[in-house]
Design an enzyme around this catalytic site. Structure first.
Site, PDB file in Angstrom:
ATOM      1  N   HIS A 103       0.879  -1.126   0.072  1.00 29.66           N
ATOM      2  CA  HIS A 103       0.038   0.001   0.066  1.00 29.66           C
ATOM      3  C   HIS A 103       0.861   1.306  -0.083  1.00 29.66           C
ATOM      4  CE1 HIS A 103      -3.777  -1.950   0.742  1.00 29.66           C
ATOM      5  NE2 HIS A 103      -3.071  -3.005   1.554  1.00 29.66           N
TER       6      HIS A 103
ATOM      7  N   LYS B 167      -8.626  13.305   5.159  1.00 26.55           N
ATOM      8  CA  LYS B 167      -7.842  12.265   4.992  1.00 26.55           C
ATOM      9  C   LYS B 167      -6.593  12.268   6.284  1.00 26.55           C
ATOM     10  CE  LYS B 167      -6.495  13.919   0.998  1.00 26.55           C
ATOM     11  NZ  LYS B 167      -6.880  12.560   0.232  1.00 26.55           N
ATOM     12  N   ARG B 168      -5.810  11.155   6.286  1.00 23.03           N
ATOM     13  CA  ARG B 168      -4.646  11.499   7.777  1.00 23.03           C
ATOM     14  C   ARG B 168      -4.001  12.625   7.082  1.00 23.03           C
ATOM     15  NH1 ARG B 168      -4.519   7.377  11.596  1.00 23.03           N
ATOM     16  NH2 ARG B 168      -2.225   8.633  12.108  1.00 23.03           N
TER      17      ARG B 168
ATOM     18  N   LYS C  98       0.781  14.406   1.605  1.00 17.23           N
ATOM     19  CA  LYS C  98      -0.611  14.558   1.241  1.00 17.23           C
ATOM     20  C   LYS C  98      -0.955  16.015   1.148  1.00 17.23           C
ATOM     21  CE  LYS C  98      -2.545  10.517   3.540  1.00 17.23           C
ATOM     22  NZ  LYS C  98      -3.337   9.621   2.513  1.00 17.23           N
TER      23      LYS C  98
ATOM     24  N   THR D 280      -8.753   6.291  -1.668  1.00 15.08           N
ATOM     25  CA  THR D 280      -9.949   5.838  -1.779  1.00 15.08           C
ATOM     26  C   THR D 280     -11.007   6.919  -1.321  1.00 15.08           C
ATOM     27  OG1 THR D 280      -9.816   5.050   0.377  1.00 15.08           O
ATOM     28  CG2 THR D 280      -9.703   3.397  -1.327  1.00 15.08           C
TER      29      THR D 280
ATOM     30  N   LYS E 289     -14.845   8.215  -3.088  1.00 22.09           N
ATOM     31  CA  LYS E 289     -16.160   8.668  -2.164  1.00 22.09           C
ATOM     32  C   LYS E 289     -16.827   9.703  -2.620  1.00 22.09           C
ATOM     33  CE  LYS E 289     -14.021   5.678   1.321  1.00 22.09           C
ATOM     34  NZ  LYS E 289     -12.922   5.547   2.406  1.00 22.09           N
TER      35      LYS E 289
HETATM   36  C1  26Q Z   1       3.583   0.038  10.392  1.00 18.63           C
HETATM   37  C2  26Q Z   1       4.638  -0.522  11.162  1.00 18.63           C
HETATM   38  C3  26Q Z   1       4.247  -0.116  12.627  1.00 18.63           C
HETATM   39  C4  26Q Z   1       3.169   0.841  13.005  1.00 18.63           C
HETATM   40  C5  26Q Z   1       2.341   1.308  11.847  1.00 18.63           C
HETATM   41  C6  26Q Z   1       2.369   0.776  10.902  1.00 18.63           C
HETATM   42  C7  26Q Z   1       1.546   1.304   9.649  1.00 18.63           C
HETATM   43  C8  26Q Z   1       0.273   1.246   9.766  1.00 18.63           C
HETATM   44  C9  26Q Z   1      -0.870   1.789   8.937  1.00 18.63           C
HETATM   45  C10 26Q Z   1       1.933   1.662   8.391  1.00 18.63           C
HETATM   46  C11 26Q Z   1       1.031   2.079   7.437  1.00 18.63           C
HETATM   47  C12 26Q Z   1      -0.346   1.985   7.823  1.00 18.63           C
HETATM   48  C13 26Q Z   1      -1.372   2.421   6.705  1.00 18.63           C
HETATM   49  C14 26Q Z   1      -1.094   2.771   5.432  1.00 18.63           C
HETATM   50  C15 26Q Z   1      -2.225   3.127   4.589  1.00 18.63           C
HETATM   51  O1  26Q Z   1      -3.273   3.434   4.991  1.00 18.63           O
HETATM   52  N1  26Q Z   1      -2.008   3.341   3.455  1.00 18.63           N
HETATM   53  C16 26Q Z   1      -3.060   3.717   2.292  1.00 18.63           C
HETATM   54  O2  26Q Z   1      -3.708   2.428   1.732  1.00 18.63           O
HETATM   55  C17 26Q Z   1      -4.742   2.855   1.104  1.00 18.63           C
HETATM   56  C18 26Q Z   1      -5.570   1.530   0.676  1.00 18.63           C
HETATM   57  O3  26Q Z   1      -4.771   1.041  -0.255  1.00 18.63           O
HETATM   58  C19 26Q Z   1      -4.112   3.625   0.030  1.00 18.63           C
HETATM   59  O4  26Q Z   1      -5.611   4.177  -0.840  1.00 18.63           O
HETATM   60  C20 26Q Z   1      -3.441   4.979   0.182  1.00 18.63           C
HETATM   61  O5  26Q Z   1      -2.977   5.594  -1.131  1.00 18.63           O
HETATM   62  C21 26Q Z   1      -2.381   4.576   1.220  1.00 18.63           C
HETATM   63  O6  26Q Z   1      -1.636   5.622   1.560  1.00 18.63           O
END
Ligand code: 26Q
Length: 767
Positions: free
Chosen positions: A330, A508-509, A514, A616, A620
């Site tokens: 991702h 968004k986050r 971003k 995503t 929406k």
């Molecule tokens: C990893 C290690 C330790 C702690 C946290 C994490 C961690 C947690 C969440 C790393 C990444 C995430 C989340 C990533 C994320 O949400 N990515 C998004 O995924 C969406 C679905 O595919 C995409 O639409 C977005 O572009 C992408 O940013």
């Protein structure tokens, strides 16, 4: 589901008697919510049980996050009894809307977690046997408030109203062993209802508990060893979701969570498979597993270990894993690709680490160059490499993203194993993101083209010949939605917005890539333009932001503070009161998103090209008839392909250009050539805003002076951004503009999660 009002009310009454010793008249909201939910759960038992007992081929979606949001309304919608339950409650003087107070199940951070939730819903709706496996965090993503413009975090007690949509399944509990402790894993199962098709899949979330005295007997039979200290911290493992998004924190507790989740899931699956009298070498005929990013990748060595414990050779076990596992990436950001310190990992999970080393050795035996292909190197374990090496399929989440994976991030792997790589563009479920959140618009569409689009979103293209006919209703409903959102924002944020303003939305986050900063600076740029008279006839616009910053992400928190300061400046200036308003909503989450995406006029998707894997949220907004103001990044590229670039507002450097620009980039030049931009940037240091914390100064440095100033080309893209944004604001309100909105809605078919899960089922899962 068949609905009988008398029967339903009697069921609710019975649950109230049994569980709360009260009746409909004396029940509080909380009791009523639980009783209504449980009555529905009970009525769904047969369908659920049928699916659970069947022995067809299934896919397990392994994910550290499932961002489910509120369950009750979407469950009732999918069961086809939303209105009926509402009417039944009304007939006894109760209001279904009162359950809007129920907390979201925010067991996820953002896109990746919400994607998992959409996929479960779509798979059930398409009768695809997909089950989710994850963690039952005691606290989900923190609740956000602003205090003096700064983000504050509070624990998210999502179980406050109870958890009627889960059942605890004690009989399926298993033990998970770490070098220093053994923990009991208890599953809680949540039904996932297909849309009006009687299918019920399962989301199984594991909760960590101490090994209790009465477990010792069974535990001793397994010849386990209990250490004196180990009950101490067992529950800590599932205490809380890590609040990071697109950034990795190398905390050992996080690794404990990951292993706990996959070990429990695989033990459960292997145990049940064996109970059917099956040879584990045949596991790939019945099961495959989708690894949602690297977070569950430790499942690979765990399954290797379990299979060898059951008598398979390493090679046999490896063969099973190579057919079972698939990996979704991702993100291309280095800081989010998980790596673990080899010593720490081997201390915590020695047997699992052995298996990882065996994979590394096999890789070398296979004749792969260890300088190019490695899983363990310099005492670091590279989880993405492990995943690619063993998995049958590796996928990116939008065309442009998959291409970057092939050409850059995993170039060597792609050249050696091209057949593994596939693209599956993300999608969203049209049930939650149009039918549920925008029912008035859904009804209008039904009236024109029928209801088939509910389960075949590409049918929406049939509205294209009827745009003129739909426009008045579209305008009216959008305005009503804006009014509702304005009311909600007034009540929760204390800012009043007029639905006559353009609603320009970025939710968004919060992440530097971003580029919420780009939007923020443009607001100041317009503000000063209005003030000094250089901008005349500025269309009245409400700039709406929503975002959570990871608590440890300093720059992200600084951006929140900056935007809140801008909001204070703008909203308190009577000179611009009829021109602009700025609001940063607190605690943006799934339920807030449902209110926002149907009320937006502009969808800001402005990441630096190449950085947003897909996005995503963009989908929406599109589904609800909103134009995208965006870069050619992630799924925006495909949105333009589907809806036409001329129906959206595209600006900025392309991914190819970004690489070239970075070679000789000097942010100072961008600012020097643009006095109003300069003024906006200098508010960070010139005393316009009080900055006792020094945060704004740090923001300034990150743009102008620091190491790699303006890494994400905010200032480079600024001029083009405001040019296109001004064009959009000018176009707003015309018939032509409204048609663009509807053409976007009509062209959204590709972005249905139904299509995505079908692609997975066909190309990867063989379901
Ligand atoms: C990893 C290690 C330790 C702690 C946290 C994490 C961690 C947690 C969440 C790393 C990444 C995430 C989340 C990533 C994320 O949400 N990515 C998004 O995924 C969406 C679905 O595919 C995409 O639409 C977005 O572009 C992408 O940013």
């Amino acid at each position: 589901m068949k609905f009988d009002k008398k029967q339903f009310l009697a069921d609710v009454e019975r649950v109230l008697h049994a569980d709360y010793a009260c009746d409909m008249k004396s029940a509080g909201r909380r009791e009523l919510y639980n009783a209504v939910s449980k009555a529905v759960m009970e009525a769904s038992f047969e369908n659920w049980n049928r699916e659970k007992k069947s022995f067809k081929r299934r896919c397990g979606y392994f994910s550290a996050e499932f961002l489910m949001g509120r369950a009750i309304y979407s469950n009732l919608l999918n069961l086809g009894i939303l209105e009926e339950v509402g009417d039944a409650l009304k007939s006894v003087g109760e209001d279904l809307n009162a359950f809007e107070e129920v907390e979201d199940a925010a067991l996820g951070n953002g896109g990746l977690g919400r994607l998992a939730a959409c996929y479960l819903e779509s798979a059930a709706s398409k009768d695809i046997a997909l089950d989710g496996y994850g963690l039952r965090y005691r606290y989900g993503l923190f609740r956000q408030t602003f205090v003096d413009g700064f983000q504050h975090e509070e624990g998210d007690d999502w179980l406050k109203w109870g958890d009627p949509w889960s059942v605890r399944v004690d009989r399926d509990a298993v033990f998970v062993h770490f070098a220093d402790q053994t923990v009991k894993a208890v599953p809680y199962d949540m039904p996932i209802f297909g849309y009006k098709n009687g299918v019920v899949n399962t989301l199984r979330l594991w909760q960590a508990e101490p090994v209790q005295a009465f477990d010792f007997a069974s535990f001793n039979e397994m010849k386990g060893e209990i250490k004196a200290t180990e009950n101490f911290n067992a529950t800590k493992i599932t205490d809380v979701l890590y609040p990071n998004d697109n950034t990795m924190v190398g905390k050992i507790l996080r690794l404990r969570q990951q292993y706990f989740m996959v070990s429990a899931s695989l033990q459960d699956i292997v145990k049940k498979f064996k109970a059917r009298g099956k040879d584990l070498r045949e596991l790939p005929e019945k099961w495959c597993f989708q690894l949602n990013d690297t977070h569950p990748v430790i499942a690979i060595p765990e399954l290797l270990r379990l299979l060898q414990a059951e008598g398979l050779s390493f090679d046999e076990a490896f063969g099973v894993c190579a057919r079972c596992f698939n990996f979704t990436n991702h993100t291309i950001m280095a800081e989010a690709l998980e790596k673990w310190d080899a010593l720490a990992l081997s201390d915590l999970l020695p047997d699992v680490y052995e298996q990882i080393l065996s994979c590394q050795q096999k890789l070398e035996r296979d004749g792969l160059d260890p300088n190019v292909f490695y899983i363990v190197r310099d005492n670091v374990v590279h989880m993405a490499n492990l995943a690619i090496y063993v998995s049958a399929h590796v996928n990116g989440v939008a065309e442009i993203h998959t291409n970057i994976l092939k050409r850059e991030t995993f170039k060597n792997w792609y050249e050696r194993f091209p057949e593994k790589f596939v693209n599956i563009t993300n999608g969203i479920t049209p049930r939650r993101w149009l039918l549920l959140n925008n029912p008035a618009m859904a009804r209008e569409i039904d009236a024109v083209i029928g209801a088939e689009w509910h389960t075949r979103l590409s049918e929406l293209k049939k509205i294209k010949p009827h745009l003129a006919e739909l426009l008045p209703a579209f305008r009216r409903i959008k305005r009503e939605n804006k009014q509702k959102l304005a009311d909600y924002i007034a009540a929760h944020e204390g800012v009043t917005l007029s639905p006559d303003f353009i609603f320009d939305v970025q939710v968004k986050r919060l992440h530097e890539y971003k580029r919420q900063m780009l939007n923020a600076l443009s607001v100041l740029y317009f503000y000063y333009g209005i003030k000094d008279g250089s901008v005349a006839d500025f269309p009245s616009t409400a700039f709406i932001f929503g975002a959570k910053a990871a608590p440890g992400y300093y720059m992200a928190k600084a951006v929140i503070k900056f935007i809140n300061e801008i909001a204070r400046l703008v909203n308190n200036d009577p000179a611009v009161a009829d021109k602009m308003k700025v609001v940063f909503v607190q605690n943006y989450n799934v339920s807030y998103a449902e209110k926002i995406v149907c009320a937006a006029d502009i969808s800001e998707q402005i990441s630096m090209a190449g950085m947003e894997a897909s996005g995503t949220g963009n989908m929406k907004f599109m589904l609800n008839g909103t134009v995208t103001l965006g870069t050619l990044d992630g799924a925006n590229v495909e949105i333009c392909e589907e809806a036409g670039r001329e129906n959206n507002y595209i600006f900025g450097a392309t991914v190819e250009e970004v690489a070239a620009i970075k070679q000789f980039y000097c942010p100072r030049e961008q600012v020097e050539g643009n006095p109003r931009l300069k003024r906006a940037v200098e508010t960070l240091i010139d005393g316009t805003f009080e900055d006792a914390s020094g945060m704004l100064k740090k923001l300034y440095e990150s743009l102008m002076t620091g190491y790699q100033p303006d890494r994400y080309l905010v200032l480079y893209d600024f001029a083009d951004y405001v040019r296109v944004k001004e064009q959009l604001l000018r176009d707003y309100g015309s018939e032509e503009f409204d048609k663009k909105c509807l053409i976007n809605m009509a062209s959204v078919g590709k972005f249905s999660a139904d299509r995505s899960v079908r692609d997975y089922a066909k190309l990867i899962w063989d379901l």
